[in-house]
Design a protein around this motif. Structure first.
Motif, PDB file in Angstrom:
ATOM      1  N   ALA A  26      30.496  44.943  31.631  1.00 47.22           N
ATOM      2  CA  ALA A  26      31.590  44.281  30.915  1.00 47.22           C
ATOM      3  C   ALA A  26      32.852  44.261  31.763  1.00 47.22           C
ATOM      4  CB  ALA A  26      31.850  44.995  29.589  1.00 47.22           C
ATOM      5  N   ALA A  27      33.158  45.403  32.439  1.00 45.35           N
ATOM      6  CA  ALA A  27      34.346  45.454  33.297  1.00 45.35           C
ATOM      7  C   ALA A  27      34.250  44.410  34.402  1.00 45.35           C
ATOM      8  CB  ALA A  27      34.499  46.845  33.895  1.00 45.35           C
ATOM      9  N   LEU A  28      33.048  44.311  34.991  1.00 49.29           N
ATOM     10  CA  LEU A  28      32.828  43.346  36.071  1.00 49.29           C
ATOM     11  C   LEU A  28      32.997  41.914  35.567  1.00 49.29           C
ATOM     12  CD1 LEU A  28      32.076  43.882  38.986  1.00 49.29           C
ATOM     13  CD2 LEU A  28      29.695  43.574  38.384  1.00 49.29           C
ATOM     14  N   LEU A  29      32.440  41.628  34.378  1.00 49.10           N
ATOM     15  CA  LEU A  29      32.495  40.262  33.862  1.00 49.10           C
ATOM     16  C   LEU A  29      33.915  39.872  33.476  1.00 49.10           C
ATOM     17  CD1 LEU A  29      29.248  39.921  31.734  1.00 49.10           C
ATOM     18  CD2 LEU A  29      29.749  38.988  33.981  1.00 49.10           C
ATOM     19  N   PHE A  30      34.629  40.797  32.793  1.00 46.38           N
ATOM     20  CA  PHE A  30      36.013  40.494  32.406  1.00 46.38           C
ATOM     21  C   PHE A  30      36.847  40.166  33.640  1.00 46.38           C
ATOM     22  CE2 PHE A  30      35.515  42.794  28.245  1.00 46.38           C
ATOM     23  CZ  PHE A  30      35.920  41.739  27.465  1.00 46.38           C
ATOM     24  N   MET A  31      36.552  40.836  34.760  1.00 43.25           N
ATOM     25  CA  MET A  31      37.343  40.614  35.965  1.00 43.25           C
ATOM     26  C   MET A  31      36.876  39.390  36.746  1.00 43.25           C
ATOM     27  SD  MET A  31      39.888  41.759  37.509  1.00 43.25           S
ATOM     28  CE  MET A  31      40.274  43.424  37.022  1.00 43.25           C
ATOM     29  N   CYS A  32      35.551  39.193  36.818  1.00 44.04           N
ATOM     30  CA  CYS A  32      35.002  38.194  37.750  1.00 44.04           C
ATOM     31  C   CYS A  32      34.892  36.800  37.163  1.00 44.04           C
ATOM     32  CB  CYS A  32      33.624  38.608  38.215  1.00 44.04           C
ATOM     33  SG  CYS A  32      33.689  39.827  39.486  1.00 44.04           S
ATOM     34  N   ASP A  55      36.980  35.267  35.985  1.00 44.98           N
ATOM     35  CA  ASP A  55      38.199  34.610  36.400  1.00 44.98           C
ATOM     36  C   ASP A  55      38.211  34.579  37.919  1.00 44.98           C
ATOM     37  OD1 ASP A  55      41.160  34.553  37.106  1.00 44.98           O
ATOM     38  OD2 ASP A  55      40.974  33.928  35.022  1.00 44.98           O
ATOM     39  N   VAL A  56      38.772  33.525  38.517  1.00 47.15           N
ATOM     40  CA  VAL A  56      38.646  33.382  39.959  1.00 47.15           C
ATOM     41  C   VAL A  56      39.767  34.079  40.708  1.00 47.15           C
ATOM     42  CG1 VAL A  56      38.112  31.671  41.723  1.00 47.15           C
ATOM     43  CG2 VAL A  56      37.694  31.149  39.343  1.00 47.15           C
ATOM     44  N   GLU A  57      40.862  34.445  40.018  1.00 46.07           N
ATOM     45  CA  GLU A  57      42.044  34.891  40.740  1.00 46.07           C
ATOM     46  C   GLU A  57      42.084  36.387  41.040  1.00 46.07           C
ATOM     47  OE1 GLU A  57      45.851  33.628  39.260  1.00 46.07           O
ATOM     48  OE2 GLU A  57      44.932  31.835  38.451  1.00 46.07           O
ATOM     49  N   PHE A  58      40.979  37.101  40.817  1.00 48.82           N
ATOM     50  CA  PHE A  58      41.078  38.550  40.960  1.00 48.82           C
ATOM     51  C   PHE A  58      41.336  38.987  42.395  1.00 48.82           C
ATOM     52  CE2 PHE A  58      36.561  38.120  41.889  1.00 48.82           C
ATOM     53  CZ  PHE A  58      36.376  39.077  42.861  1.00 48.82           C
ATOM     54  N   TYR A  59      40.928  38.182  43.395  1.00 49.89           N
ATOM     55  CA  TYR A  59      41.053  38.652  44.773  1.00 49.89           C
ATOM     56  C   TYR A  59      42.465  38.549  45.334  1.00 49.89           C
ATOM     57  CZ  TYR A  59      39.904  33.714  45.149  1.00 49.89           C
ATOM     58  OH  TYR A  59      39.855  32.368  44.971  1.00 49.89           O
ATOM     59  N   SER A  60      43.443  38.124  44.510  1.00 45.84           N
ATOM     60  CA  SER A  60      44.804  38.093  45.026  1.00 45.84           C
ATOM     61  C   SER A  60      45.467  39.477  44.960  1.00 45.84           C
ATOM     62  CB  SER A  60      45.644  37.068  44.261  1.00 45.84           C
ATOM     63  OG  SER A  60      45.511  37.267  42.889  1.00 45.84           O
ATOM     64  N   CYS A  79      46.257  38.650  31.712  1.00 45.05           N
ATOM     65  CA  CYS A  79      46.570  40.069  31.854  1.00 45.05           C
ATOM     66  C   CYS A  79      45.818  40.892  30.820  1.00 45.05           C
ATOM     67  CB  CYS A  79      48.071  40.295  31.726  1.00 45.05           C
ATOM     68  SG  CYS A  79      48.855  40.471  33.331  1.00 45.05           S
ATOM     69  N   THR A  80      45.643  40.348  29.621  1.00 43.89           N
ATOM     70  CA  THR A  80      44.872  41.056  28.602  1.00 43.89           C
ATOM     71  C   THR A  80      43.440  41.272  29.078  1.00 43.89           C
ATOM     72  OG1 THR A  80      46.211  39.840  27.036  1.00 43.89           O
ATOM     73  CG2 THR A  80      44.358  41.057  26.150  1.00 43.89           C
ATOM     74  N   ARG A  81      42.908  40.263  29.779  1.00 45.53           N
ATOM     75  CA  ARG A  81      41.547  40.421  30.307  1.00 45.53           C
ATOM     76  C   ARG A  81      41.480  41.509  31.370  1.00 45.53           C
ATOM     77  NH1 ARG A  81      38.635  34.973  31.661  1.00 45.53           N
ATOM     78  NH2 ARG A  81      37.406  36.494  32.779  1.00 45.53           N
ATOM     79  N   TYR A  82      42.504  41.573  32.213  1.00 46.48           N
ATOM     80  CA  TYR A  82      42.535  42.638  33.218  1.00 46.48           C
ATOM     81  C   TYR A  82      42.599  43.999  32.532  1.00 46.48           C
ATOM     82  CZ  TYR A  82      43.667  38.979  36.652  1.00 46.48           C
ATOM     83  OH  TYR A  82      43.641  37.878  37.449  1.00 46.48           O
ATOM     84  N   GLN A  83      43.407  44.084  31.466  1.00 47.25           N
ATOM     85  CA  GLN A  83      43.530  45.362  30.758  1.00 47.25           C
ATOM     86  C   GLN A  83      42.212  45.748  30.105  1.00 47.25           C
ATOM     87  OE1 GLN A  83      46.930  44.233  28.408  1.00 47.25           O
ATOM     88  NE2 GLN A  83      48.243  45.696  29.457  1.00 47.25           N
TER      89      GLN A  83
END
Lengths: 152, 152
Positions: free
Chosen positions: B26-32, B34-39, B121-125
């Protein structure tokens, strides 16, 4: 008593505890000698955790120094267990504090100079680095004591 | 084999490993998704660590399921030691990842909405919260196995 270097009461343990005290005090000082740390939760958390690590390490420095220089102490499984649990808990807390401080300081520096002047941010980063070193030594102590526990 | 609930090969261990797999995925999916995580380095670090935790937990889910449903496995001290060390290392890594992600996401939200829309940001949290849960279960597994080790 000297059967396992790094366990409670040995000179290696004294060195580890001494390092923990130095690094956690340094982390606290780098953060606290500046007045603005309480504007970010991460920095307050680091100060709280280091405020727990400093007395814990100092107490164990005294115990180790007594055992090394004055009179060898007898290992009691219950006391070793409490020390291992305390070390593990504090090592997790200080790792968390170091990570949050490092990421907050880096992000403040990266986003915009106006949130945090470069000189101040460098001090926050130094504080995080000291907290990382303190975590590493604390983990070492807890693993050495954990290794000793089954033989008691 | 069922002497200690939560140690390798028991149904409690299967539940713990299953939880780890779910939360780390779930942590991986919430982050990935979205495409902007590598910034941000912190988000890349979370993705890397969760990319290690997912296969590790999945492998141990299979081992536990085999032991519970098919045939009881014999405990070997060397294998238990490797599993404990892997669990401890991954739990430290995932705690660090969760802390950095949580502090970065909170700071981005707190500083200015322009760096990170509230929805993102909620998704990152949420991703950080899942990583925390995964860390907690991983710590539980390693402590249960550690408790078992001296009796082998």
């Amino acid at each position: 008593m000297d059967e396992l270097p790094g366990s409670l009461g040995t000179s290696a343990s004294l060195a580890l505890r001494f390092g923990q005290t130095i690094f956690s005090t340094a982390a606290l000082l780098f953060m606290c000698l500046d007045v603005e740390f309480y504007s970010y939760t991460a920095f307050c958390y680091l100060v709280t955790v280091m405020g727990l690590v400093v007395p814990w390490s100092m107490t164990l420095v005294i115990v180790d120094a007594y055992s090394v220089f004055v009179r060898c102490l007898h290992h009691q499984p219950r006391i070793i267990t409490i020390i291992i649990l305390g070390d593990l808990a504090l090592s997790y807390l200080s790792l968390a504090a170091a990570c949050t401080t490092a990421s907050t300081a880096n992000l403040l520096l990266y986003l915009d100079g106006s949130y945090c002047p470069a000189k101040l941010c460098t001090r926050y980063q130094l504080s995080a680095a000291m907290a990382f070193l303190s975590w590493f030594l604390s983990l070492g102590s807890s693993l050495f004591n954990l290794w000793l526990l089954p033989s008691l």
